[in-house]
Write a protein that holds these residues in place. Structure first.
Motif, PDB file in Angstrom:
ATOM      1  N   PHE A 288       0.894  -1.185  -0.092  1.00  0.00           N
ATOM      2  CA  PHE A 288      -0.055   0.181   0.076  1.00  0.00           C
ATOM      3  C   PHE A 288       0.996   1.434  -0.108  1.00  0.00           C
ATOM      4  O   PHE A 288       2.105   1.135   0.417  1.00  0.00           O
ATOM      5  CB  PHE A 288      -1.092   0.125   1.351  1.00  0.00           C
TER       6      PHE A 288
ATOM      7  N   LEU B 143      -3.090   0.851   9.160  1.00  0.00           N
ATOM      8  CA  LEU B 143      -3.513   0.283   7.908  1.00  0.00           C
ATOM      9  C   LEU B 143      -4.312  -1.029   8.129  1.00  0.00           C
ATOM     10  O   LEU B 143      -5.328  -1.332   7.445  1.00  0.00           O
ATOM     11  CB  LEU B 143      -2.119  -0.012   7.296  1.00  0.00           C
TER      12      LEU B 143
ATOM     13  N   GLU C  22      -7.833  -1.932   6.362  1.00  0.00           N
ATOM     14  CA  GLU C  22      -8.083  -2.959   5.375  1.00  0.00           C
ATOM     15  C   GLU C  22      -9.119  -3.872   5.813  1.00  0.00           C
ATOM     16  O   GLU C  22     -10.200  -4.257   4.969  1.00  0.00           O
ATOM     17  CB  GLU C  22      -7.114  -4.150   5.372  1.00  0.00           C
TER      18      GLU C  22
ATOM     19  N   GLY D 287       1.303  -3.762   4.408  1.00  0.00           N
ATOM     20  CA  GLY D 287       1.350  -2.781   3.140  1.00  0.00           C
ATOM     21  C   GLY D 287       3.007  -2.902   2.758  1.00  0.00           C
ATOM     22  O   GLY D 287       3.158  -1.776   2.101  1.00  0.00           O
TER      23      GLY D 287
END
Length: 375
Positions: A18, A52, A56, A67
């Protein structure tokens, strides 16, 4: 006691990386400039990875990654952490269409081996986060480069001095140890990223690799199949291993174009992986004709029909249409959907915003739910 096998890849899946957040970018810059120490950098990475993971899960994903927030490269960081492998500064050679990467490469300076790796701790942190924030339906997924990324992409073979057989055996043995170490740390979903297959997507690249290796193309392909199969041959039964094939992904550019025709038998029939993540976001990847070589009812083919390179959302009906086309060769239950690659194969990332990135992920989830009724 029978082990419970993970049902993945998921119908809505993703490759793993990511876009690095601003705090990550600022902290890495400060660390490079000597303004903060490694502990301070890690604290920022930890905090951003926790965010993160929650993002998700909120987006509907079941496979949860970190990521690759702690990495500069999708492959070099891991490979340089193996015994006998070092990263070094090299003369710049541009492989991408109109973009320049940093001048980094790896070389072998000793016997390739695995005696622990700092990324095991990276995985443990990820798994703890998934266990904390998930509802039990999510799984921590970790990506590392395929053994082919060492055995076929090495620069500076100083230690083995042309002894490819020993280099091969040591690479395979190191990966067998690495895979077991991730398993022992709790990993049940491991992805091997492999760009070496682009050597076979066009006549020009095939000619170049044949001249370089001095072998028939079928023998070269067989060696790469064997390298990966041998590396995963001792994996525990309940560890799921997938492979992602990429044609390059840096700053929304790519290395080359071409279909899967020459390697179709190799990847659909001969590789012993549980899933294949295939690029199919545009004409660079060729048509669906190679899918006709599909032969394994225990293999999931993840169609990378959503691009991670650009912000515009694909027409959902057109994506469903393409999934239907693919299902003429591969049963629908053996198909899944994902972006064609990660959003940041290197720390620089592709040219889109974080919100546009999440729009892409939600788009994958929405389409998958519409097609399969589940993710």
């Amino acid at each position: 006691m029978t082990k419970t096998l993970l049902k993945a890849p998921f119908k809505a899946d993703h490759v793993g990386s990511f876009l690095r957040t601003e705090p990550i970018k600022e902290a890495r810059k400060a660390f490079a400039n000597g303004q903060i120490d490694r502990a301070a950098l890690k604290a920022v990475e930890d905090k951003e990875i926790l965010k993160l993971v929650q993002n998700e899960i909120a987006a509907g994903l079941k496979s949860i990654t970190d990521g690759e927030f702690r990495r500069a490269w999708w492959h070099l960081d891991f490979l340089a952490g193996l015994d006998g492998v070092e990263e070094f500064e090299t003369e710049y050679i541009s492989h991408f269409q109109g973009a320049k990467t940093k001048n980094k490469a790896i070389k072998v300076v000793g016997k390739v081996d695995f005696n622990g790796h700092y990324m095991i701790e990276h995985f443990k942190f990820l798994k703890e986060a998934v266990d904390k924030y998930g509802d039990g339906s999510q799984v921590a997924k970790f990506s590392i480069p395929s053994p082919n990324m060492l055995f076929t992409r090495i620069q500076g073979d100083e230690y083995y001095n042309g002894n490819k057989e020993q280099f091969y055996q040591d690479t395979v043995a190191a990966y067998q140890k690495a895979i077991q170490a991730f398993y022992d740390a709790g990993c049940r979903y491991l992805q091997l990223d492999d760009t070496s297959w682009i050597d076979f997507v066009s006549e020009e690249r095939i000619q170049a690799i044949v001249e370089k290796e001095g072998q028939d193309v079928k023998d070269i392909i067989a060696t790469r199949v064997n390298c990966l199969n041998d590396a995963i041959s001792k994996k525990p039964e309940d560890l799921l291993i997938t492979m992602h094939i990429c044609r390059g992904n840096f700053r929304s550019t790519y290395i080359t174009s071409g279909g899967y025709d020459v390697i179709s038998d190799a990847i659909f029939a001969n590789l012993n992986v549980d899933g294949l993540f295939l690029e199919y976001d545009d004409s660079r990847s060729g048509d669906f004709d190679p899918l006709k070589r599909f032969k394994r009812d225990n293999l999931t083919v993840v169609l990378g029909l959503i691009t991670s390179k650009f912000a515009e959302l694909e027409d959902a009906e057109r994506i469903k249409q393409r999934i239907n086309e693919a299902s003429q060769s591969i049963p629908l239950e053996n198909l899944a959907l994902s972006p064609q690659c990660g959003f940041a194969s290197t720390e620089e990332g592709n040219i889109l915003t974080e919100e546009e990135q999440w729009n892409k992920i939600r788009h994958v989830v929405s389409i998958a739910e519409s097609v399969w009724g589940t993710i």
